[in-house]
Every structure is written in C-alpha cells, then in structure tokens.
Motif scaffolding. Structure first.
Motif, PDB file in Angstrom:
ATOM      1  N   GLN A 107       0.814  -1.208   0.000  1.00  0.00           N
ATOM      2  CA  GLN A 107       0.000   0.000   0.000  1.00  0.00           C
ATOM      3  C   GLN A 107       0.850   1.261   0.000  1.00  0.00           C
ATOM      4  OE1 GLN A 107      -2.810  -0.012   3.187  1.00  0.00           O
ATOM      5  NE2 GLN A 107      -4.097  -1.587   2.287  1.00  0.00           N
ATOM      6  N   MET A 108       0.431   2.199  -0.837  1.00  0.00           N
ATOM      7  CA  MET A 108       1.031   3.521  -0.877  1.00  0.00           C
ATOM      8  C   MET A 108      -0.093   4.460  -1.286  1.00  0.00           C
ATOM      9  SD  MET A 108       4.407   4.809  -2.947  1.00  0.00           S
ATOM     10  CE  MET A 108       5.520   3.854  -1.906  1.00  0.00           C
ATOM     11  N   SER A 109      -0.432   5.400  -0.424  1.00  0.00           N
ATOM     12  CA  SER A 109      -1.610   6.225  -0.661  1.00  0.00           C
ATOM     13  C   SER A 109      -1.489   7.042  -1.940  1.00  0.00           C
ATOM     14  CB  SER A 109      -1.844   7.167   0.525  1.00  0.00           C
ATOM     15  OG  SER A 109      -0.893   8.222   0.520  1.00  0.00           O
ATOM     16  N   TYR A 110      -2.641   7.472  -2.440  1.00  0.00           N
ATOM     17  CA  TYR A 110      -2.682   8.259  -3.668  1.00  0.00           C
ATOM     18  C   TYR A 110      -1.941   9.590  -3.487  1.00  0.00           C
ATOM     19  CZ  TYR A 110      -4.581  10.312  -7.942  1.00  0.00           C
ATOM     20  OH  TYR A 110      -4.726  10.880  -9.188  1.00  0.00           O
ATOM     21  N   GLY A 111      -2.085  10.191  -2.314  1.00  0.00           N
ATOM     22  CA  GLY A 111      -1.402  11.450  -2.052  1.00  0.00           C
ATOM     23  C   GLY A 111       0.108  11.304  -2.106  1.00  0.00           C
ATOM     24  N   VAL A 112       0.638  10.210  -1.552  1.00  0.00           N
ATOM     25  CA  VAL A 112       2.075   9.966  -1.595  1.00  0.00           C
ATOM     26  C   VAL A 112       2.523   9.737  -3.038  1.00  0.00           C
ATOM     27  CG1 VAL A 112       3.912   8.368  -0.935  1.00  0.00           C
ATOM     28  CG2 VAL A 112       2.231   9.095   0.757  1.00  0.00           C
ATOM     29  N   MET A 113       1.723   8.957  -3.804  1.00  0.00           N
ATOM     30  CA  MET A 113       2.082   8.706  -5.199  1.00  0.00           C
ATOM     31  C   MET A 113       2.151   9.997  -5.997  1.00  0.00           C
ATOM     32  SD  MET A 113       0.358   5.200  -6.530  1.00  0.00           S
ATOM     33  CE  MET A 113       1.087   5.536  -8.115  1.00  0.00           C
ATOM     34  N   LEU A 114       1.242  10.910  -5.714  1.00  0.00           N
ATOM     35  CA  LEU A 114       1.250  12.203  -6.413  1.00  0.00           C
ATOM     36  C   LEU A 114       2.538  12.969  -6.124  1.00  0.00           C
ATOM     37  CD1 LEU A 114      -0.183  14.363  -8.106  1.00  0.00           C
ATOM     38  CD2 LEU A 114      -1.298  15.145  -6.018  1.00  0.00           C
ATOM     39  N   LEU A 115       2.965  12.975  -4.866  1.00  0.00           N
ATOM     40  CA  LEU A 115       4.172  13.718  -4.489  1.00  0.00           C
ATOM     41  C   LEU A 115       5.455  13.021  -4.948  1.00  0.00           C
ATOM     42  CD1 LEU A 115       3.185  14.992  -0.940  1.00  0.00           C
ATOM     43  CD2 LEU A 115       3.279  16.294  -3.064  1.00  0.00           C
ATOM     44  N   LEU A 116       5.381  11.712  -5.190  1.00  0.00           N
ATOM     45  CA  LEU A 116       6.558  11.009  -5.695  1.00  0.00           C
ATOM     46  C   LEU A 116       7.014  11.561  -7.037  1.00  0.00           C
ATOM     47  CD1 LEU A 116       5.896   7.210  -4.966  1.00  0.00           C
ATOM     48  CD2 LEU A 116       7.407   8.772  -3.747  1.00  0.00           C
ATOM     49  N   GLU A 117       6.104  12.184  -7.765  1.00  0.00           N
ATOM     50  CA  GLU A 117       6.443  12.746  -9.066  1.00  0.00           C
ATOM     51  C   GLU A 117       7.526  13.819  -8.943  1.00  0.00           C
ATOM     52  OE1 GLU A 117       5.903  12.831 -13.257  1.00  0.00           O
ATOM     53  OE2 GLU A 117       5.331  11.429 -11.671  1.00  0.00           O
ATOM     54  N   ARG A 118       7.680  14.380  -7.759  1.00  0.00           N
ATOM     55  CA  ARG A 118       8.663  15.449  -7.574  1.00  0.00           C
ATOM     56  C   ARG A 118      10.069  14.911  -7.286  1.00  0.00           C
ATOM     57  NH1 ARG A 118       5.043  20.086  -4.469  1.00  0.00           N
ATOM     58  NH2 ARG A 118       3.105  19.598  -5.538  1.00  0.00           N
ATOM     59  N   LEU A 119      10.188  13.588  -7.180  1.00  0.00           N
ATOM     60  CA  LEU A 119      11.499  12.986  -6.956  1.00  0.00           C
ATOM     61  C   LEU A 119      12.172  12.660  -8.284  1.00  0.00           C
ATOM     62  CD1 LEU A 119      10.634  10.413  -4.120  1.00  0.00           C
ATOM     63  CD2 LEU A 119      11.491  12.748  -3.863  1.00  0.00           C
ATOM     64  N   LYS A 120      13.490  12.601  -8.262  1.00  0.00           N
ATOM     65  CA  LYS A 120      14.239  12.165  -9.436  1.00  0.00           C
ATOM     66  C   LYS A 120      13.988  10.665  -9.638  1.00  0.00           C
ATOM     67  CE  LYS A 120      17.877  15.612  -8.708  1.00  0.00           C
ATOM     68  NZ  LYS A 120      19.305  15.841  -8.388  1.00  0.00           N
ATOM     69  N   PRO A 121      14.072  10.168 -10.879  1.00  0.00           N
ATOM     70  CA  PRO A 121      13.736   8.768 -11.156  1.00  0.00           C
ATOM     71  C   PRO A 121      14.442   7.749 -10.269  1.00  0.00           C
ATOM     72  CG  PRO A 121      13.863   9.966 -13.208  1.00  0.00           C
ATOM     73  CD  PRO A 121      14.313  10.931 -12.130  1.00  0.00           C
ATOM     74  N   GLU A 122      15.767   7.856 -10.113  1.00  0.00           N
ATOM     75  CA  GLU A 122      16.474   6.871  -9.283  1.00  0.00           C
ATOM     76  C   GLU A 122      16.110   7.035  -7.812  1.00  0.00           C
ATOM     77  OE1 GLU A 122      20.651   6.998 -10.094  1.00  0.00           O
ATOM     78  OE2 GLU A 122      20.453   5.496 -11.695  1.00  0.00           O
ATOM     79  N   GLU A 123      15.883   8.263  -7.398  1.00  0.00           N
ATOM     80  CA  GLU A 123      15.472   8.541  -6.021  1.00  0.00           C
ATOM     81  C   GLU A 123      14.103   7.913  -5.759  1.00  0.00           C
ATOM     82  OE1 GLU A 123      16.502  12.576  -3.646  1.00  0.00           O
ATOM     83  OE2 GLU A 123      14.871  12.746  -5.087  1.00  0.00           O
ATOM     84  N   ARG A 124      13.226   8.037  -6.726  1.00  0.00           N
ATOM     85  CA  ARG A 124      11.888   7.459  -6.610  1.00  0.00           C
ATOM     86  C   ARG A 124      11.959   5.942  -6.557  1.00  0.00           C
ATOM     87  NH1 ARG A 124       6.585   9.507  -9.915  1.00  0.00           N
ATOM     88  NH2 ARG A 124       5.150   7.847  -9.345  1.00  0.00           N
ATOM     89  N   ALA A 125      12.807   5.359  -7.393  1.00  0.00           N
ATOM     90  CA  ALA A 125      12.964   3.906  -7.400  1.00  0.00           C
ATOM     91  C   ALA A 125      13.463   3.405  -6.047  1.00  0.00           C
ATOM     92  CB  ALA A 125      13.926   3.483  -8.513  1.00  0.00           C
ATOM     93  N   ALA A 126      14.478   4.069  -5.510  1.00  0.00           N
ATOM     94  CA  ALA A 126      15.026   3.659  -4.213  1.00  0.00           C
ATOM     95  C   ALA A 126      13.974   3.773  -3.120  1.00  0.00           C
ATOM     96  CB  ALA A 126      16.249   4.518  -3.876  1.00  0.00           C
ATOM     97  N   PHE A 127      13.199   4.862  -3.138  1.00  0.00           N
ATOM     98  CA  PHE A 127      12.167   5.073  -2.123  1.00  0.00           C
ATOM     99  C   PHE A 127      11.083   3.999  -2.220  1.00  0.00           C
ATOM    100  CE2 PHE A 127       8.127   6.824  -0.683  1.00  0.00           C
ATOM    101  CZ  PHE A 127       8.454   7.319   0.564  1.00  0.00           C
ATOM    102  N   VAL A 128      10.589   3.733  -3.415  1.00  0.00           N
ATOM    103  CA  VAL A 128       9.525   2.739  -3.590  1.00  0.00           C
ATOM    104  C   VAL A 128      10.018   1.352  -3.189  1.00  0.00           C
ATOM    105  CG1 VAL A 128       8.092   1.553  -5.299  1.00  0.00           C
ATOM    106  CG2 VAL A 128       8.286   4.046  -5.353  1.00  0.00           C
ATOM    107  N   LEU A 129      11.207   0.984  -3.617  1.00  0.00           N
ATOM    108  CA  LEU A 129      11.745  -0.338  -3.283  1.00  0.00           C
ATOM    109  C   LEU A 129      11.916  -0.500  -1.776  1.00  0.00           C
ATOM    110  CD1 LEU A 129      14.410  -0.646  -6.112  1.00  0.00           C
ATOM    111  CD2 LEU A 129      12.451  -2.180  -5.794  1.00  0.00           C
ATOM    112  N   HIS A 130      12.379   0.564  -1.097  1.00  0.00           N
ATOM    113  CA  HIS A 130      12.635   0.476   0.336  1.00  0.00           C
ATOM    114  C   HIS A 130      11.354   0.564   1.150  1.00  0.00           C
ATOM    115  CE1 HIS A 130      13.965   1.855   4.371  1.00  0.00           C
ATOM    116  NE2 HIS A 130      14.970   1.028   4.141  1.00  0.00           N
TER     117      HIS A 130
END
Length: 319
Positions: A107-130
């Motif tokens: 689970q990852m809320s819709y609000g968090v997913m929206l804000l993930l767009e502001r991360l750099k691609p590799e940063e986003r990948a690391a965050f989602v994986l962790h």
C-alpha cells in the motif's frame, strides 16, 4: 525448447503482479506500467535463465531499470502539459485481480504517489523499493548499480523532501481516515454546507487534474460551497482508492470525480485531491458504475423486485 519456454512463462507469471505493482508505483500510470512489464517479459524471453542465480532478482532489476528510463521521458512530457497531471487512481474490483492483491500488499496512498512525481527517477525507485517493497539497501544497490550507502542517502533525501511537501512521517490511521471520508460523503450527499466547512482545516490545499484548480489554495468555505452543489441525479459513494477510503461522485451511473483526502492530527481535512479526467475515471466506472452493478445484480434480479444501494457500493473499503 517448448518446455523451456513454458517454464520461463510460468516463472514470469509468478512475479508479474509484483512487477506491475512496482512499476505502477514508479510511473503512476496503468498503461505505462503494462508496457514496461511487457518489455521486461521480452527481455526475459530471450535471456539465458541457466546463467542467472535468481530469476526473481533479475526480473526486479531489469524491470526497475526499464521503469527509470521510462520515467525520465514521462517527467519531461508531463512538465510540458498545460493541464494538471495526476496518477491513475487504482480502484479495486469486487473480485480482486492478482494486480489488486499485489497493490494491496504494498500500500502507498494516492497522495504519496502524487508527491513522488517530484522525486528524481532513481530517487523514486530507491524510495519505492525500500518503503513499499521492504528491500534492504544492499538489494537496492544491486538493482541501481550503486553502493548501499548511496542508496541509503537517496532514500533519506527522498523522505525529507516528501515530508517538506506534506507527507506525514507516519501513515494515517486507516480507521480514522475512513471515518472522515464517510462524514465527507454523507455531508456531500445531504448538501450539508455547514457540515462540510467543519470537516476542513481553514485553508486546505486542493489539487486536481482540471487546469483551473492545479495546486490551488481555497478556504474551507469555498470548498464546502463547491462540494455541496449536488445535481438531482448525483450520488456519492465510498470506495477503496489506492488502499484508502475515498469518495466517488456518481453522475448518471458513471463516475464523474474521485475525491481523495489527507487528514491532520486533529482529524480535519488538510488536503483534497480531485480526479476528473475521463481516461483516469474509466477503470473506476468499469468497476462500480451502473453497468457493473447491473451485471452484479443480474443473477439475483429474479429473487427481488428492487435493490437499493446508497452510501456504499459493495467494495472493500478497508483494503
């Protein structure tokens, strides 16, 4: 040879839902996630599996890297659009698919997913994986071809940036969230403007894919006025959107808007996200629009003269 292909297909299908869940979290688009997973299958199809230590780890790595490449292009495209961009909402069906179950597990809320767009691609990948898939830094380092220390730093920076953008340090209590969503639905249904004002903080943020409301700031009174303007055939329903309760604004048997909220410590609504794009809403209508409900009721239609559902469709709101 045919036996080997069948075995490779079976291995891929065993992890396909997990790969889709990962890419959807990365890209915020169902269609793009499907494309990336298909690209991963094509690479897996021609790979020499006998040389791989772990097929699951290989597929996770190749899929993540494909998603990072796709995200780089998507972020450039999205930045040039005149209207607002929002992730595709995920509405779980009455008979959960493998993808539904995989998304529910991470689970990852819709609000968090929206804000993930502001991360750099590799940063986003690391965050989602962790954060969503509970990969340790050593695993992430292998996937991203970086050091564990570097990956730890990326996740830390991502958390700090998201918290500055409004993501709370801990996930909202689902029960409290569901309670406020139900109060919001009931107040909208009753056109209770005073009740709506009381639900919101003084100046909540409003984000929508409608161009005129992108990153808007409105008072509780202004929001209440808008949300209480219910048409004669409109109906409000509670649904599960990205694992949390949300409100679906129904009009003529189809979803006209999806409303997702964030609540503060005092359980007042501090952020409102409104999805109105027809393409994003189409999957939600397929799940619980008029046609879907009629199909659901058809087997029992001969046993009852009429069936009335108000306030809640039979959707798992606690997923």
């Amino acid at each position: 040879m045919e036996q080997m292909h069948r075995e490779k297909r079976a291995e891929f299908e065993a992890v396909r839902a997990k790969l889709f869940a990962l890419v959807y979290r990365m890209l915020g688009s169902r269609a793009e996630a499907e494309d990336v997973v298909q690209d991963a299958w094509l690479k897996w199809h021609v790979a020499d599996a006998s040389k791989l230590r772990s097929s699951g780890a290989w597929l996770t790595t190749i899929t993540t890297r494909l998603a990072i490449d796709r995200l780089r292009h998507l972020q450039i495209e999205r930045a040039t659009r005149s209207g607002g961009w929002m992730p595709d909402p995920w509405i779980e069906g009455l008979a959960p698919s493998a993808e539904d179950l995989a998304l529910r597990a991470v689970q990852m809320s819709y609000g968090v997913m929206l804000l993930l767009e502001r991360l750099k691609p590799e940063e986003r990948a690391a965050f989602v994986l962790h954060e969503a898939f509970e990969c340790d830094y050593a695993e992430i380092a292998k996937i991203l071809a970086k050091t564990p220390a570097n990956c730890r730093q990326m996740v830390h920076r991502a958390k700090e940036r998201l918290q500055r953008q409004g993501v709370p340090a801990k996930r909202a209590d689902p029960a409290a969230h569901a309670r406020i969503v139900e109060r919001l639905r009931a107040a909208m249904e009753a056109q209770d403007r005073v009740g709506l004002v009381r639900l919101f903080c003084d100046v909540p943020s409003v984000i929508s894919d409608a161009p005129e409301t992108v990153d808007a700031v409105a008072t509780a009174d202004q929001i209440a006025t808008t949300l209480s303007m219910r048409g004669p055939g409109d109906q409000m329903e509670t649904v599960s959107m990205n694992g949390m309760s949300a409100v679906a604004w129904m009009r003529n048997g189809e979803v006209d808007a999806l409303l997702d909220i964030s609540i503060g410590e005092d359980e007042r609504i501090v952020a409102l996200r409104i999805v109105t794009g027809a393409l994003r809403l189409a999957p939600a209508t397929r799940v619980f629009g008029r046609a879907a409900i009629m199909r659901l009721l058809q087997p029992v239609s001969s046993q009852a003269a009429s069936v009335t559902m108000r306030g809640h469709f039979p959707v798992d709101i606690d997923a």
